[in-house]
Scaffold this active site. Structure first.
Site, short mmCIF file in Angstrom:
data_model
loop_
_atom_site.label_atom_id
_atom_site.label_comp_id
_atom_site.label_asym_id
_atom_site.label_seq_id
_atom_site.Cartn_x
_atom_site.Cartn_y
_atom_site.Cartn_z
N ARG A 103 27.11 62.44 52.39
CA ARG A 103 27.42 61.30 51.53
C ARG A 103 28.74 60.66 51.92
O ARG A 103 29.76 61.34 52.03
CB ARG A 103 27.48 61.73 50.06
CG ARG A 103 27.62 60.56 49.11
CD ARG A 103 27.51 60.99 47.68
NE ARG A 103 28.74 61.62 47.19
CZ ARG A 103 29.06 61.69 45.90
NH1 ARG A 103 28.25 61.21 45.00
NH2 ARG A 103 30.18 62.26 45.54
N THR A 107 31.28 54.90 49.63
CA THR A 107 30.15 54.08 49.18
C THR A 107 29.13 54.87 48.38
O THR A 107 28.27 54.28 47.72
CB THR A 107 29.43 53.46 50.39
OG1 THR A 107 28.83 54.50 51.17
CG2 THR A 107 30.40 52.68 51.24
N ASP A 199 28.70 70.01 42.63
CA ASP A 199 28.15 69.88 43.97
C ASP A 199 27.27 71.10 44.28
O ASP A 199 27.77 72.22 44.42
CB ASP A 199 29.28 69.78 45.00
CG ASP A 199 28.78 69.45 46.39
OD1 ASP A 199 28.06 70.29 46.98
OD2 ASP A 199 29.09 68.36 46.89
N ASP A 202 28.10 73.05 47.64
CA ASP A 202 29.30 73.88 47.55
C ASP A 202 29.06 75.13 46.73
O ASP A 202 29.57 76.21 47.05
CB ASP A 202 30.45 73.07 46.95
CG ASP A 202 31.03 72.07 47.93
OD1 ASP A 202 30.81 72.23 49.14
OD2 ASP A 202 31.69 71.12 47.48
#
Length: 211
Positions: A103, A107, A199, A202
Protein backbone atom coordinates in the site's frame (compact mmCIF):
# COMPACT_ATOMS: atom_id res chain seq x y z
CA UNK A 1 -29.50 -10.63 -5.15
CA UNK A 2 -26.40 -9.55 -3.27
CA UNK A 3 -23.36 -11.75 -3.68
CA UNK A 4 -21.90 -10.55 -0.38
CA UNK A 5 -22.09 -13.25 2.28
CA UNK A 6 -21.42 -12.41 5.92
CA UNK A 7 -20.84 -15.82 7.46
CA UNK A 8 -22.76 -16.11 10.73
CA UNK A 9 -21.72 -18.71 13.27
CA UNK A 10 -20.99 -18.64 17.04
CA UNK A 11 -17.39 -19.70 16.38
CA UNK A 12 -16.98 -16.79 13.96
CA UNK A 13 -17.98 -14.36 16.68
CA UNK A 14 -15.72 -16.04 19.21
CA UNK A 15 -12.59 -15.97 17.05
CA UNK A 16 -13.32 -12.43 15.85
CA UNK A 17 -12.96 -11.28 19.45
CA UNK A 18 -9.52 -12.88 19.52
CA UNK A 19 -8.19 -11.23 16.37
CA UNK A 20 -9.64 -7.82 17.25
CA UNK A 21 -8.11 -7.78 20.73
CA UNK A 22 -4.85 -5.80 20.68
CA UNK A 23 -3.51 -7.94 23.55
CA UNK A 24 -3.71 -11.18 21.56
CA UNK A 25 -0.25 -12.70 21.10
CA UNK A 26 0.95 -13.34 17.52
CA UNK A 27 0.74 -17.12 17.91
CA UNK A 28 -2.85 -16.89 19.14
CA UNK A 29 -3.66 -14.37 16.41
CA UNK A 30 -2.35 -16.69 13.69
CA UNK A 31 -4.32 -19.63 15.09
CA UNK A 32 -7.55 -17.61 15.19
CA UNK A 33 -6.97 -16.38 11.61
CA UNK A 34 -6.59 -19.99 10.49
CA UNK A 35 -9.76 -21.11 12.28
CA UNK A 36 -11.78 -18.27 10.83
CA UNK A 37 -10.36 -18.95 7.37
CA UNK A 38 -11.41 -22.58 7.52
CA UNK A 39 -14.97 -21.74 8.56
CA UNK A 40 -15.28 -19.13 5.82
CA UNK A 41 -13.70 -21.56 3.36
CA UNK A 42 -16.40 -24.15 4.04
CA UNK A 43 -19.14 -21.62 3.30
CA UNK A 44 -17.37 -20.20 0.26
CA UNK A 45 -17.09 -23.64 -1.38
CA UNK A 46 -20.52 -25.05 -0.58
CA UNK A 47 -21.84 -24.62 -4.14
CA UNK A 48 -18.82 -25.74 -6.15
CA UNK A 49 -19.64 -27.99 -9.11
CA UNK A 50 -19.32 -31.75 -8.66
CA UNK A 51 -19.51 -34.85 -10.82
CA UNK A 52 -20.49 -38.45 -10.01
CA UNK A 53 -17.75 -40.90 -9.05
CA UNK A 54 -17.78 -44.66 -8.61
CA UNK A 55 -16.28 -45.65 -5.24
CA UNK A 56 -15.30 -49.16 -4.21
CA UNK A 57 -15.74 -49.51 -0.47
CA UNK A 58 -14.52 -52.58 1.47
CA UNK A 59 -18.12 -53.82 1.33
CA UNK A 60 -19.44 -52.94 -2.13
CA UNK A 61 -19.48 -50.41 -4.94
CA UNK A 62 -21.29 -47.13 -4.42
CA UNK A 63 -21.45 -43.69 -6.00
CA UNK A 64 -20.41 -40.32 -4.64
CA UNK A 65 -19.68 -36.79 -5.80
CA UNK A 66 -16.26 -35.22 -6.33
CA UNK A 67 -15.26 -31.72 -7.40
CA UNK A 68 -15.32 -31.10 -11.12
CA UNK A 69 -13.53 -27.75 -11.20
CA UNK A 70 -9.89 -26.69 -11.18
CA UNK A 71 -9.43 -24.40 -8.17
CA UNK A 72 -6.69 -21.87 -7.51
CA UNK A 73 -6.00 -20.14 -4.19
CA UNK A 74 -4.65 -16.62 -4.66
CA UNK A 75 -3.26 -15.03 -1.48
CA UNK A 76 -2.51 -11.33 -1.64
CA UNK A 77 0.98 -11.00 -0.20
CA UNK A 78 1.80 -10.82 2.48
CA UNK A 79 -1.15 -11.01 4.89
CA UNK A 80 -3.05 -13.42 2.64
CA UNK A 81 -0.44 -16.10 3.40
CA UNK A 82 -2.01 -16.50 6.84
CA UNK A 83 -5.18 -17.87 5.24
CA UNK A 84 -3.66 -20.33 2.76
CA UNK A 85 -2.97 -23.41 4.91
CA UNK A 86 -6.53 -23.85 6.27
CA UNK A 87 -7.98 -23.47 2.77
CA UNK A 88 -5.49 -26.07 1.49
CA UNK A 89 -6.69 -28.40 4.25
CA UNK A 90 -10.11 -28.23 2.62
CA UNK A 91 -8.81 -28.26 -0.97
CA UNK A 92 -5.51 -30.16 -0.92
CA UNK A 93 -5.36 -30.43 -4.72
CA UNK A 94 -5.80 -26.70 -5.31
CA UNK A 95 -2.98 -24.71 -6.88
CA UNK A 96 -1.62 -21.66 -5.03
CA UNK A 97 -0.73 -18.56 -7.04
CA UNK A 98 0.80 -15.49 -5.37
CA UNK A 99 0.25 -11.84 -6.15
CA UNK A 100 2.27 -9.27 -4.19
CA UNK A 101 0.91 -5.81 -3.43
CA UNK A 102 1.90 -3.09 -1.01
CA UNK A 103 0.00 0.00 0.00
CA UNK A 104 1.24 3.43 -0.97
CA UNK A 105 0.96 5.19 2.39
CA UNK A 106 0.34 8.57 0.75
CA UNK A 107 -2.47 7.52 -1.57
CA UNK A 108 -3.66 4.32 0.22
CA UNK A 109 -3.76 2.70 -3.23
CA UNK A 110 -2.13 -0.68 -3.96
CA UNK A 111 1.10 -1.05 -5.89
CA UNK A 112 1.96 -4.40 -7.46
CA UNK A 113 5.45 -5.81 -6.93
CA UNK A 114 5.14 -9.57 -7.55
CA UNK A 115 3.25 -11.40 -10.31
CA UNK A 116 4.31 -14.80 -11.61
CA UNK A 117 1.00 -15.94 -13.08
CA UNK A 118 1.62 -18.01 -16.21
CA UNK A 119 0.10 -17.24 -19.58
CA UNK A 120 -1.99 -20.44 -19.53
CA UNK A 121 -3.54 -22.95 -17.12
CA UNK A 122 -5.91 -20.51 -15.42
CA UNK A 123 -8.16 -22.23 -12.85
CA UNK A 124 -11.92 -22.40 -13.31
CA UNK A 125 -12.43 -20.89 -9.86
CA UNK A 126 -10.04 -18.58 -8.00
CA UNK A 127 -10.34 -18.03 -4.26
CA UNK A 128 -8.72 -14.68 -3.48
CA UNK A 129 -7.71 -14.58 0.19
CA UNK A 130 -6.80 -11.48 2.17
CA UNK A 131 -7.65 -10.99 5.86
CA UNK A 132 -8.68 -7.34 5.39
CA UNK A 133 -10.81 -5.84 2.62
CA UNK A 134 -10.28 -2.15 3.40
CA UNK A 135 -10.51 0.29 0.49
CA UNK A 136 -11.10 -2.51 -2.01
CA UNK A 137 -8.19 -1.29 -4.13
CA UNK A 138 -6.05 -4.43 -3.75
CA UNK A 139 -8.98 -6.74 -4.43
CA UNK A 140 -9.94 -4.70 -7.49
CA UNK A 141 -6.40 -4.95 -8.88
CA UNK A 142 -6.22 -8.69 -8.27
CA UNK A 143 -9.62 -9.37 -9.84
CA UNK A 144 -8.63 -7.43 -12.95
CA UNK A 145 -5.40 -9.42 -13.19
CA UNK A 146 -7.21 -12.75 -12.77
CA UNK A 147 -9.76 -11.81 -15.41
CA UNK A 148 -6.89 -10.93 -17.73
CA UNK A 149 -5.42 -14.37 -17.02
CA UNK A 150 -8.71 -16.02 -17.99
CA UNK A 151 -10.30 -16.99 -14.67
CA UNK A 152 -14.05 -17.21 -15.19
CA UNK A 153 -15.20 -17.34 -11.56
CA UNK A 154 -13.63 -15.39 -8.70
CA UNK A 155 -14.56 -15.54 -5.02
CA UNK A 156 -13.10 -13.23 -2.38
CA UNK A 157 -12.53 -14.52 1.17
CA UNK A 158 -11.72 -11.96 3.88
CA UNK A 159 -12.01 -11.90 7.64
CA UNK A 160 -13.00 -8.27 8.09
CA UNK A 161 -14.23 -5.95 5.36
CA UNK A 162 -15.22 -2.30 5.38
CA UNK A 163 -18.57 -1.25 3.97
CA UNK A 164 -16.89 1.23 1.57
CA UNK A 165 -14.51 -1.46 0.34
CA UNK A 166 -17.31 -3.93 -0.31
CA UNK A 167 -19.31 -1.25 -2.11
CA UNK A 168 -16.34 -0.54 -4.39
CA UNK A 169 -15.79 -4.17 -5.31
CA UNK A 170 -19.50 -4.73 -5.89
CA UNK A 171 -19.72 -1.69 -8.11
CA UNK A 172 -16.71 -2.71 -10.20
CA UNK A 173 -17.39 -6.46 -10.24
CA UNK A 174 -21.06 -7.19 -9.46
CA UNK A 175 -20.65 -10.90 -10.35
CA UNK A 176 -17.88 -11.62 -7.80
CA UNK A 177 -18.92 -13.42 -4.62
CA UNK A 178 -17.54 -12.05 -1.35
CA UNK A 179 -17.38 -14.06 1.88
CA UNK A 180 -16.49 -12.29 5.13
CA UNK A 181 -16.68 -12.84 8.87
CA UNK A 182 -17.49 -9.21 9.68
CA UNK A 183 -18.41 -5.99 7.90
CA UNK A 184 -17.20 -2.85 9.67
CA UNK A 185 -18.80 0.53 8.93
CA UNK A 186 -15.95 2.80 7.94
CA UNK A 187 -12.30 3.62 7.29
CA UNK A 188 -10.20 6.13 9.20
CA UNK A 189 -8.02 8.86 7.67
CA UNK A 190 -5.23 6.33 7.11
CA UNK A 191 -7.68 3.99 5.32
CA UNK A 192 -7.60 1.41 8.11
CA UNK A 193 -10.84 -0.42 8.90
CA UNK A 194 -12.70 0.87 11.97
CA UNK A 195 -12.91 -0.86 14.42
CA UNK A 196 -10.94 -3.48 12.48
CA UNK A 197 -7.87 -5.08 14.06
CA UNK A 198 -4.95 -2.94 12.91
CA UNK A 199 -2.48 -4.26 10.35
CA UNK A 200 -3.17 -7.95 9.75
CA UNK A 201 0.22 -8.64 8.16
CA UNK A 202 2.14 -7.13 11.05
CA UNK A 203 0.07 -9.08 13.56
CA UNK A 204 0.37 -12.40 11.70
CA UNK A 205 4.14 -12.14 11.25
CA UNK A 206 4.87 -10.19 14.47
CA UNK A 207 6.49 -7.26 12.65
CA UNK A 208 5.06 -4.20 14.39
CA UNK A 209 5.84 -0.86 12.78
CA UNK A 210 6.95 1.90 15.15
CA UNK A 211 7.14 5.55 14.35
Amino acid sequence: MSLVHRVEHPLIEHHLCTIRDKETRPSEFRAAVQRLSMIIGVYATQDLSTKPRLVKTPICDTTGECLSVHIGIVPILRAGLGMVDPILELLPEAAVWHLGLYRNEETAEPVGYYDKLPHENAPNVALVVDPMLATGGSIDLVIRRLRQWGVSEIRVLSLIASKPGIDRVQQDFPDVKIYVAAIDPELNEQSYIVPGLGDAGDRIFDTPQHG
